[in-house]
Design an enzyme around this catalytic site. Structure first.
Site, PDB file in Angstrom:
ATOM      1  N   ALA A  24      40.717 -15.850 -30.509  1.00 34.82           N
ATOM      2  CA  ALA A  24      39.858 -16.952 -30.927  1.00 34.82           C
ATOM      3  C   ALA A  24      38.924 -17.434 -29.810  1.00 34.82           C
ATOM      4  CB  ALA A  24      40.728 -18.095 -31.424  1.00 34.82           C
ATOM      5  N   THR A  28      34.731 -19.236 -29.398  1.00 35.66           N
ATOM      6  CA  THR A  28      34.512 -20.682 -29.196  1.00 35.66           C
ATOM      7  C   THR A  28      33.055 -20.964 -28.797  1.00 35.66           C
ATOM      8  OG1 THR A  28      35.351 -20.480 -26.946  1.00 35.66           O
ATOM      9  CG2 THR A  28      36.901 -21.287 -28.584  1.00 35.66           C
ATOM     10  N   PHE A  35      42.741 -21.977 -31.548  1.00 32.81           N
ATOM     11  CA  PHE A  35      43.914 -22.742 -31.984  1.00 32.81           C
ATOM     12  C   PHE A  35      44.479 -23.591 -30.855  1.00 32.81           C
ATOM     13  CE2 PHE A  35      45.287 -19.635 -35.563  1.00 32.81           C
ATOM     14  CZ  PHE A  35      44.578 -20.367 -36.481  1.00 32.81           C
ATOM     15  N   ARG A  36      44.694 -22.902 -29.692  1.00 32.42           N
ATOM     16  CA  ARG A  36      45.526 -23.516 -28.657  1.00 32.42           C
ATOM     17  C   ARG A  36      44.754 -24.013 -27.440  1.00 32.42           C
ATOM     18  NH1 ARG A  36      47.493 -19.326 -31.086  1.00 32.42           N
ATOM     19  NH2 ARG A  36      49.416 -19.563 -32.259  1.00 32.42           N
ATOM     20  N   ILE A 103      39.056 -13.628 -37.563  1.00 33.33           N
ATOM     21  CA  ILE A 103      38.760 -13.363 -38.974  1.00 33.33           C
ATOM     22  C   ILE A 103      37.284 -13.623 -39.258  1.00 33.33           C
ATOM     23  CG2 ILE A 103      41.114 -13.928 -39.706  1.00 33.33           C
ATOM     24  CD1 ILE A 103      40.000 -16.740 -40.487  1.00 33.33           C
ATOM     25  N   HIS A 119      44.036  -9.667 -38.544  1.00 33.67           N
ATOM     26  CA  HIS A 119      44.439 -10.850 -39.314  1.00 33.67           C
ATOM     27  C   HIS A 119      43.571 -11.083 -40.543  1.00 33.67           C
ATOM     28  CE1 HIS A 119      46.606 -12.519 -35.499  1.00 33.67           C
ATOM     29  NE2 HIS A 119      47.358 -11.702 -36.186  1.00 33.67           N
ATOM     30  N   SER A 193      42.297 -14.755 -25.569  1.00 30.49           N
ATOM     31  CA  SER A 193      43.537 -14.825 -26.357  1.00 30.49           C
ATOM     32  C   SER A 193      44.664 -15.370 -25.499  1.00 30.49           C
ATOM     33  CB  SER A 193      43.939 -13.443 -26.884  1.00 30.49           C
ATOM     34  OG  SER A 193      45.178 -13.544 -27.566  1.00 30.49           O
ATOM     35  N   SER A 194      45.442 -16.279 -26.068  1.00 30.05           N
ATOM     36  CA  SER A 194      46.599 -16.800 -25.349  1.00 30.05           C
ATOM     37  C   SER A 194      47.737 -15.765 -25.326  1.00 30.05           C
ATOM     38  CB  SER A 194      47.087 -18.098 -26.017  1.00 30.05           C
ATOM     39  OG  SER A 194      47.469 -17.812 -27.355  1.00 30.05           O
TER      40      SER A 194
HETATM   41  P1  NAD Z   1      44.527 -19.023 -29.150  1.00 31.31           P
HETATM   42  O1  NAD Z   1      43.870 -20.275 -29.629  1.00 31.31           O
HETATM   43  O2  NAD Z   1      46.002 -18.997 -29.067  1.00 31.31           O
HETATM   44  O3  NAD Z   1      43.996 -18.699 -27.677  1.00 31.31           O
HETATM   45  C1  NAD Z   1      42.643 -18.738 -27.359  1.00 31.31           C
HETATM   46  C2  NAD Z   1      42.527 -18.611 -25.845  1.00 31.31           C
HETATM   47  O4  NAD Z   1      41.149 -18.457 -25.523  1.00 31.31           O
HETATM   48  C3  NAD Z   1      43.037 -19.827 -25.073  1.00 31.31           C
HETATM   49  O5  NAD Z   1      43.954 -19.392 -24.083  1.00 31.31           O
HETATM   50  C4  NAD Z   1      41.775 -20.433 -24.439  1.00 31.31           C
HETATM   51  O6  NAD Z   1      42.010 -20.951 -23.156  1.00 31.31           O
HETATM   52  C5  NAD Z   1      40.849 -19.232 -24.375  1.00 31.31           C
HETATM   53  N1  NAD Z   1      39.423 -19.545 -24.482  1.00 31.31           N
HETATM   54  C6  NAD Z   1      38.820 -20.445 -25.304  1.00 31.31           C
HETATM   55  N2  NAD Z   1      37.479 -20.369 -25.177  1.00 31.31           N
HETATM   56  C7  NAD Z   1      37.231 -19.399 -24.237  1.00 31.31           C
HETATM   57  C8  NAD Z   1      36.037 -18.849 -23.677  1.00 31.31           C
HETATM   58  N3  NAD Z   1      34.818 -19.277 -24.035  1.00 31.31           N
HETATM   59  N4  NAD Z   1      36.165 -17.859 -22.753  1.00 31.31           N
HETATM   60  C9  NAD Z   1      37.381 -17.415 -22.348  1.00 31.31           C
HETATM   61  N5  NAD Z   1      38.543 -17.911 -22.852  1.00 31.31           N
HETATM   62  C10 NAD Z   1      38.472 -18.877 -23.795  1.00 31.31           C
HETATM   63  O7  NAD Z   1      43.936 -17.838 -30.017  1.00 31.31           O
HETATM   64  P2  NAD Z   1      44.508 -16.379 -30.226  1.00 31.31           P
HETATM   65  O8  NAD Z   1      45.196 -15.869 -29.031  1.00 31.31           O
HETATM   66  O9  NAD Z   1      43.403 -15.591 -30.859  1.00 31.31           O
HETATM   67  O10 NAD Z   1      45.613 -16.667 -31.318  1.00 31.31           O
HETATM   68  C11 NAD Z   1      45.684 -15.884 -32.318  1.00 31.31           C
HETATM   69  C12 NAD Z   1      45.338 -16.577 -33.650  1.00 31.31           C
HETATM   70  O11 NAD Z   1      44.065 -17.243 -33.685  1.00 31.31           O
HETATM   71  C13 NAD Z   1      45.215 -15.574 -34.687  1.00 31.31           C
HETATM   72  O12 NAD Z   1      46.130 -15.875 -35.693  1.00 31.31           O
HETATM   73  C14 NAD Z   1      43.773 -15.646 -35.210  1.00 31.31           C
HETATM   74  O13 NAD Z   1      43.717 -15.189 -36.515  1.00 31.31           O
HETATM   75  C15 NAD Z   1      43.482 -17.030 -34.999  1.00 31.31           C
HETATM   76  N6  NAD Z   1      42.158 -17.651 -34.994  1.00 31.31           N
HETATM   77  C16 NAD Z   1      40.981 -16.984 -35.224  1.00 31.31           C
HETATM   78  C17 NAD Z   1      39.761 -17.649 -35.175  1.00 31.31           C
HETATM   79  C18 NAD Z   1      38.470 -16.922 -35.426  1.00 31.31           C
HETATM   80  O14 NAD Z   1      38.385 -16.038 -36.274  1.00 31.31           O
HETATM   81  N7  NAD Z   1      37.406 -17.245 -34.697  1.00 31.31           N
HETATM   82  C19 NAD Z   1      39.737 -19.026 -34.875  1.00 31.31           C
HETATM   83  C20 NAD Z   1      40.968 -19.679 -34.643  1.00 31.31           C
HETATM   84  C21 NAD Z   1      42.163 -18.978 -34.685  1.00 31.31           C
END
Ligand code: NAD
Length: 262
Positions: A24, A28, A35-36, A103, A119, A193-194
């Protein structure tokens, strides 16, 4: 050598056997919250709203949350510099595939061709009884207007967004091709990704176990940081744009060297 030059050189040396594994945080900078992270979705709604059990217990509530917090944000978003740089690196023949937990379709919109969606995808609906798949656009406007939960046009069961909810299995074909790519890759680059959602987070672990180099571009720490060649705490878009420029420079200067030797 700078961090971007180090990754650029490793990408070129991997000769096309490189994977991006995105989460995710790659989106951003397109305005889609993760999410996190500090502005993440979990600060506003609890993770349980995406449980498959809750979906079936209260589909109207679950569809409302999806429409408000997922669909409305993602459908407005455009690719950012991270998606664009990854697509450029693929077009130079350096990326075998992008494996994404997202997604949002932003990799494809940026021009990436080989994208494995672990996903699901935000823009489709599915029927878990008869297997019907359709465009979410044909259903969600009705839901937003009339609060009527979408139903399958073939069998009448409640339709679900074609994304993986907590408690559901991942699509088996996508998961197994991601696993097999991970086993044969020389380099895996984690972006945003976390690494805390399994089984998706197994993919960089499998690549590492099979000898791949790992690079992590993430604003906050992950449990694999200790195994990485390099951890970058910059915004993914800013850093990957520099990597793409560094690759182009390196390829240009090696071509010039070759030409001057002929
Ligand atoms: P997560 O929220 O757990 O982790 C995101 C990580 O990205 C965090 O550690 C954060 O510090 C880091 N981050 C945020 N912005 C950043 C940037 N600009 N540059 C570098 N790092 C950055 O998300 P995840 O690990 O993808 O968790 C998986 C879940 O998130 C999945 O289930 C997925 O389907 C879902 N998800 C997807 C979307 C999307 O499609 N855009 C949005 C939200 C969640």
């Amino acid at each position: 050598m700078s961090a971007e030059e180090k990754l650029a050189k490793t990408l070129i040396d991997a000769g096309g056997k490189a994977l991006f594994f995105t989460g995710a945080g790659a989106s951003t900078e397109s305005g889609v919250p993760d999410f996190r992270g500090p502005q993440g979705l979990w600060k506003r709604i609890p993770p349980e709203v995406f449980d498959i059990d809750l979906f079936y217990r209260d589909p109207e509530y679950s569809w409302r949350i999806y429409a408000e917090y997922v669909y409305s944000q993602i459908s407005r978003a455009s690719p950012n510099r991270a998606h664009i740089a990854i697509a450029e690196l693929e077009s130079l023949g350096l990326v075998e595939a992008v494996i994404t937990q997202n997604i949002d379709k932003l990799h494809q919109k940026a021009g990436s061709k080989k994208v494995i969606e672990l996903h699901g995808t935000y823009d489709k609906v599915q029927c878990l009884r008869c297997g019907f798949h359709g465009d979410i656009k044909d259903f969600i406007e009705d839901f937003i207007r009339e609060k009527r939960v979408p139903r399958c046009p073939k069998c009448g069961r409640i339709l679900k967004p074609a994304v993986v909810y907590f408690g559901e299995p991942l699509p088996s074909e996508e998961l197994s091709s991601a696993f097999s790519l991970a086993k044969s890759s020389k380099l895996i680059i984690v972006v945003g990704s976390s690494l805390s959602v399994y089984p998706a987070a197994l993919i960089p672990e499998i690549a590492l176990d099979h000898g791949a180099k790992l690079f992590i571009i993430n604003e906050s720490p992950t449990h694999l940081d200790k195994d990485a060649e390099l951890v970058v705490r910059e915004k993914a878009g800013t850093f990957l744009e520099k990597v793409s420029n560094a690759v182009e420079e390196m390829m240009k200067s090696s071509k010039q060297k070759d030409e001057s030797l002929q």
